[in-house]
Motif scaffolding. Sequence first.
Motif: not given
Length: 379
Positions: A47-74
């Motif tokens: 089966r395919t399970l959806p990501w939590d919307a906020a978590l998905r948005s954060a992962l996509i932003a990182l994947g597209q090159g966003a780099d303004s993320v703290s070590l704690d957030e990462l």
Amino acid sequence: MTHATDVAVSELFLGLMSGTSADGIDAALVRFEGSGTALRCELVHARTLPWDAALRSALIALGQGADSVSLDELGALDSRAAMAFADAALSVLEDAGIPRGRVRAIGSHGQTIRHRPHAEPPFTWQLGDGNVIAERSGITTVADFRRRDVAAGGHGAPLMPAFHAALLGSPHEDRAVLNLGGIGNFTLLPVAGDVRGFDTGPANALMDGWCERHTGQAYDASGAFAASGQIDAALLARLLSEPWFALPPPKSTGREQFHLDWLEARLGSTPLAPADVQATLLELTARTVADALQMTQPTTRRVLVCGGGVRNPALMARLCAHLPQAVVESTAAHGLDPDYVEAMGFAWLARETLAGRPGNLPAVTGARGLRVLGAVYPA
């Protein structure tokens, strides 16, 4: 006389996959028996399970090159992604009525946030801590499959060709397996010669992002949005002029290269209807796939398609138009559910790792040699 080593052992493995589109976690429970070209596998449940919307948005932003993320957030994202992977595994087992103790291991791809095989030094990075998955699921977990190949001079991708070769090769015709996920990739399966594989460029990633921006839908269901538009020849030419497309294999790419900012930089000054851009993006996928196959294995007689793109009839029609010399069909015609081929492949990679067998193909990734992939996190 039959020896113990001659007896094929049937074992259950569970594969977890989230690709470039990050549109959900694919979880596949697979029964394996045998190995190599004698490999037999059965998809027990998936089966395919959806990501939590906020978590998905954060992962996509990182994947597209966003780099303004703290070590704690990462660090928190790494753990949160792993919890989601573990929960997906447990959900599939609950659905199937299979106790976790019967599963030999989980093979988890993780979520790619950077893929830089040409950097100095080269690296690739997938989130989803295997420690957390093993602890939360109670099942031995194999994860972090790509980095060993990169350390050995390879691209760390694609990793499915050995699995495809075992299940989908033919002694009678040259074949290709085409995965249409966020990024497209080929496995070439000639009757004679080495198995090869490489990325072709964007498959669904750009279409999904553009569709979501202009319709609010996460993807273009049945290709209807693209079908309502017209291909813009000038835009298509600008997109096809991207130098990456002309690179010879081995080659790999990801969302960090092909994203909406890349598209917008090539849209030009003349406004286009959103549907026309979508139609052009679909044509870009079909053209780059067909061009890559013509350049690398023009003798292909059958293209077996898996991934989300197989559900897009408009895209499949354009592939057929550009590949008239080959039969283009779903892997379902050969007994493999196209939605779960990659998740099944990571279950297989976990099996190979625990058996001490290499999971990469140097002719595909460019690595210096065969390598056992992944790190093992015991239950």
